[in-house]
Structures are given as structure tokens and as C-alpha cells.
Write an enzyme that holds these catalytic residues in place. Sequence first.
Site, PDB file in Angstrom:
ATOM      1  N   LYS A 101       0.813  -1.228   0.000  1.00  0.00           N
ATOM      2  CA  LYS A 101       0.000   0.000   0.000  1.00  0.00           C
ATOM      3  C   LYS A 101       0.843   1.273   0.000  1.00  0.00           C
ATOM      4  CE  LYS A 101      -4.103  -2.049   2.048  1.00  0.00           C
ATOM      5  NZ  LYS A 101      -3.637  -3.415   2.346  1.00  0.00           N
ATOM      6  N   ASP A 111     -10.064 -10.062  -9.118  1.00  0.00           N
ATOM      7  CA  ASP A 111     -10.300 -10.971  -8.001  1.00  0.00           C
ATOM      8  C   ASP A 111     -11.805 -10.965  -7.772  1.00  0.00           C
ATOM      9  OD1 ASP A 111     -10.873 -11.950  -5.465  1.00  0.00           O
ATOM     10  OD2 ASP A 111      -9.001 -11.228  -4.594  1.00  0.00           O
TER      11      ASP A 111
END
Lengths: 364, 448
Positions: A163, A219
Site C-alpha cells: 500500500k 479478483d
Amino acid sequence: MKALILVGGFGTRLRPLTLTLPKPLVEFGNRPMILHQIEALAAAGVTDIVLAVNYRPEIMTAALKKYEKEYNIRIEFSVETEPLGTAGPLKLAEKILGKDDTPFFVLNSDIICDFPFEQLAKFHKSHGNEGTIVVTKVEEPSKYGVVVHKPDHPSRIDRFVEKPVEFVGNRINAGIYILNPSVLQRIELRPTSIEQETFPSIVKDGQLHSFDLEGFWMDVGQPKDFLSGTCLYLSSLTKKGSKLLTSTSEPFVHGGNVMIDPSATIGKNCKIGPNVTIGPNVTIGDGVRLQRCVLLQGTKVKEHAWIKSTIVGWNSTVGRWARLENVSVLGDDVTIGDEVYCNGASVLPHKSIKQNVDAPAIIM
Amino acid sequence: MASLQVPVRGKSGGSPTTKAVILVGGPSRGTRFRPLSLDLPKPLFEVAGHPIIEHCFAAITRLPEIREVFIVGYYDEGVFRDFIKDCARNHPAISIRYLREYQALGTAGGLYHFRDAILKGRPDRFFVLNADVCCSFPLEQMLRLFEEKDAEAVILGTRVPNDSATNFGCIVSDAHSKRVLHYVEKPESHISNLINCGVYLFATEAIFPSIKSAMKRRADRPRLVSYPSSDALDRTYLPRQDRAADDDDDDGEKTEVIRLEQDILSDLADSRQFYVLETKDFWRQIKTAGSAVPANALYLMKAFQQQSDELAKPSATILPPVFIHPTAHVDPTAKLGPNVSIGPRAIIGAGVRIKEAIVLEDAEIRHDACVLYAIVGWSSRVGAWARVEGTPTPVREHSTSVVKNGVKVQSITILGKECVVGDEVRVQNCVCLPYKELKRDVANEVIM
């Protein structure tokens, strides 16, 4: 060649669908999710597939027996007695994955994309190092773990940044790998993470490369992404001119990207699309409007209903003039009454909804 | 049953004369009926295929002894011209006139102002009907009670749930004799669940003196609002400012305004032969625009029970009661009802669903759209697969608002005149002012 698919647990993120079927068997684009992966693996010459699961539903065993025959492969379950994370299952399946010197594929079962196994294997052999991970470009890398390359090499990975606050790159781990059996030596049989433990150790030795994924990637482990993934998948089929899609010359098809099983029946004056999949034995009444939605096998949509951004589970019924939207998900055998409105309703199997669900809610 | 000779009050020994007054208020009154009253005076708004005021008038015409009807209000002269013309044509035996107040005088003040017209021909008694109530107007039963009790006044009452009673005028009556013992307009605490329906029958020789003495009292000293607690006593002529803020009857301050409810009925209970007829039939007020939907339902239901041939014939796609104007076009695959009115020249497309709703003149509902608990304004258009939806409220509920996510919103969705709802757009619990186009989904909003 060999492959391991990380299936994991109960697929709770995809409830209420996974209350009825194990996640790998939930149909994506009218075929079980895992079949997309098995087929692509078989096409790339894989003969041994290990499914890493931490539970073992009988229903899956039966389904997979069928695929073994169909694709002439061996499918083995590797059942974890305790969750072993994303790396532990590799060690558990060492007997199969390490039975020869050839590299093996590893993939997360939630991933949907144009699986590039053949090119991946070729690339992996060409650099001769221990591992290759598939990476995909994303718009907002700050939400993911980003791959950073060595300054002097286009594919050799230097580090991972979880991140990132500042831009360090826009390529992220796509959840698909090819690894040499030697990697198994780096893993202990305990709950351990491939992303956080195994890969950094390979990176340290300069043995891990990245491979750019072409085309879409998603995903699809939760309903919202399942719908987005369906859109991407259908778009890619359109691009390829796939025969799986319903011809846009059909009067009811609107905007393309529509996949309708031949056994489904469509009423008069419907407007369907874009981005719709309709499963086997689905019945669509007259004047129905469908867009960006997935109707699973045996669904019945009555006249004049309006459905958008919704997954309608198996054998469910949607009433006349009902309106479903905003990531509503109906489990198996759900009934939505006539004229009922559902905004983000997540409805468990066998429920009957007779009143509006005005705001997103789980209907137990 | 032994028949008693009904006491006759007639002056000349003939049968007594009866007149009727319909109170319509004025344009500054109907604000709560916006956005619909922006384009049409509330009394002329059609429910169940007829203007609200016509339902009152129709009830009056069922009493053959009534030959003279007055409409009292402060709308412009021209507003009721066509309506009166129609009534006169259909009921040539009845004289109907509009009496215009040039300023709001209050319900009693208006009657007193026009006393010469009402008293002409020396009628013995007259009905007063508020145009903004929806009920079966059991005038004949009121008349019977009036005569049976030799009454000076009869009020129509109905029971409401205890928790909503304080929003109305409350009547305390003797259960046996039906005599009104006490009357309070919108009390602060619970007094009775028998409430004023806004329909009265007055003896002329009782009501005008009562109004006159109320006016005299008012002239002598400003109105003292009766507060239950003594600390409010010094707020002498404070006119109900702490009352429901949404009540638009805000003309109480003017001394010349005399209202039946606040100024007269309480005195009648004290000093006159005042009786209540309790109706078990339907009743509700038509205040907000949204209340036109339940009013429409009640009048349609009544027409259906009376097997009115005005209603559409029940079928697989018509769930009764449904009113379809003869000039409207409804596709045979559209499913309508219950409680639906379709106005003149409206167009209802294929596969449309309409329930608990009013579709006004020249409106169009395109194919596969769904309209529930809503009013679609004149010349408005609802797109294909659109959904225009309100929230059902309990039948016994006298409110037209619901609380959603902690916010009070209108339960009935209302599209004003010439609004457009785009294809597939959803409009929920919204009030949309005229000439707006809705291209995106909206919920719980007033759209200016």
C-alpha cells in the site's frame, strides 16, 4: 506439468452463493469458476492439479471427477487440517509438486483473467531463476502491494511495497505464479504467507521475476467484484469475437456482452445487456430489462421485471415489476415478490421477499 | 317500531326547508396540497374520476329536499364557473351559487357574512360540508338524528386511534343520548377519540345567533385561547403558535375571523341541543397532496361497493376498483389496480403496472414502467421500465408522511405538472414540482 490452486475455506466473502455451492463451483460466465482455471492449465499442458482446501465438500469431489476425465488430468485434494495460509499448502503438497524438476504453477482460485500459462512457462524457463509472478497494471496502486523492479533489469524484482503512499510503480501481484520445486525448500510446514515470507526470501537472492499480464484481471471473491469481473470477462469475449456470446443481431440484445445459455428462454419485448449472463434453464418473461447482472441456472424472471448489478442465485424467482439493483445477491431458491424493490439486498437461500428492501441489508 | 310524529319546525306547517353550504377555502389555504395546487385549486382536483368538491355535491343531491347549494370560499369568481355550469346542467332542480369572500373570514365568519343569501326563503336548517374531507357524507342519517332529537346542531364524528386524536377537533358525547357534552379543537392532551369530521347540520335559528354572540365576545375582548396550564394565561390572544407547524390555518389573529371549530362548537356544546352522529364509514382529510391517494382509494372503494358502472370492469389485468376515463388509452397488457384512477387522454403503455395511484390528464406511462402509491401530474411522462413509487401507509393512519433514515418524507410520490421521468429511472418518496425532468434515481427528496 503441475499446478496448485489455492481454494482455501468456505468462501464466506461470496455468501450467500457459497452457502449452497463451494466457491470453485459457482458459475462465472456460465461455467464453474475453477473450470476456467482447469481448462487453461490443461491447455498449457498441465496434467497434475492440486486443490488446496481446508474443507472437503463431497459435491466438489464428484464435480472434479468429471473434469479429470474430460481434460485427461489428475486432480488431487490437499486438505489442510488447519489453515496454512498461502504458502503452507505448497509444502503440504510437496510430494506432488516436487515429484520432478519441472516448475509448477500456483494460483489463487478467486482470480479471473486470460490465463497466460504457456507464455508464463516459456518466460520462466528463459530467465532460469526460481520463480516468476504474474503482475497486472492497476490504476490505484495505493490499495495493493506493488512490485518494484531492480533498476538495471526489466523483470527482476527488487522489493514489494505494501500500500504505497508515494508512487513506486503500478504493477501488483496478480495471484498467479510459476515456481521451481526448489522453492519448496524455503517453506516450512506451518501457517505461512507466500506473499510476505516466501517471495521476499526469493527476492533477496535475486531469483524472482515478474511477468506482465495482458488484458483483464479481477479478483472475483466478492459479489461486487464478481459482477465487475463478469463485465471484464464478457468484454474480452466480445473482443475475441467469441461464439459463447449471444449475437448482437438478436432484437433483445442491447449493447452486447450478453451470454445466454441455449436452454434459456427469453420473452417478448425484452431488453438485455450490456454485461449479462443467463444460465441454463433460465426463463425470462415478456418485457424484462436486464443489465450488468448474472442469472444462475434455473432462475425465473417474471414479466416486466428490471434487474441491474445483481446476482440471481439458482432456481430463484423474481416477481413481475420487481426491481433489483445495487449489488443485490439472491441465494438459492429465493423468491422476490411482484412489484418488490431490492436495493443491495443480500438474501439467504430459500427466503421469500414480499416487502421492499430500500437500503442494503442482509435478509437472513 | 312505533312511529313517532317527527316534530316539524317548518314555519308554515309544510315540510321544513334545508339548504347546504360547501366550504372551499381559498388559494392561500391549499398550500399543503402543493405541488398539485400550483396548477389546480384543490377542490377541483379529481379523485376517483371526479373533483373533490363534486363528491360533496353528489352527497347533497341525494337529499331531494335540498334545492339550494352555496359554495363559500375566497377563490376567484371564475374558478368554479365550469363546475357550477356542469352541476346545473346535471341537476336542473338545484340552484348552486358561488359566494366569494373577499377576505378570509373563517368558516363561521363566512357563513355569517352570507347570512342573507342563506336565510333567504327562511330555511329551517342547512348543512355545512368542508370540501377537504373525504367520507361517505351520511347526510340523511344526520337529518334523521336532527329530527329525532329535535336538535339545533348535529356534527358528524368518527373514531380515530387515540394517538392521532389530538390532531383533530375532539368531541365528548353522551354514549346513550349522543348529545355533545364538550368540544375542543386540537387539544394538547387526550380528551376523546371521537373527532369532528367537518360536516354539520345547523338550525338556522340557533347557529346565526351563536356566531353573532361569538363575534360580540370577540369585539369585547380578544380571543382567549384556553390553555390547560395557568402559566399560559398571560399569553392572552396568542393564536396557537405552538400548534403543529404544518397547519396552514394561520389566519387566527384577525379579529374578524370566526371559525366554527375554534369559536362556535364549544359554545354549542354548552348551550344548545347539539348532537353527534358517529359514522362507522370511511373518513379522512384531504390536506396534503399525498392524501389524495387514500381519498381516491376510499371513493373508488365506495363506487365499487355500489357497483358503479363508471368503474373499469374487473379482469386479469384490472384489479378493482379502477377508474379509467373513457378517453384514456390503456394497453391491454397493462395491469391496473387496486385503487387506481386514470385521467382523460392519459396513455398507459404495454406491460405497465399501476397500483394505488392517480394518473392525471394527458399523462403518459411508457411500457413496462411501474407506478405505485403515487400521483403522476398532468401531461407528465414516465419512461420505459421506470419506477415511480411511494410507501404504503396503514389504512387507519391519518398521516401522509413516513420516517426514512430518521428523516420525515412524503409517503406518496408526487410528480407535478409536465414532469418527465427518464427510462429506467427510479423515483421513491419524492415530491417533484412542475416541469422537472428526472434523469437519475432519486429518493426521499423534494425536487424544486
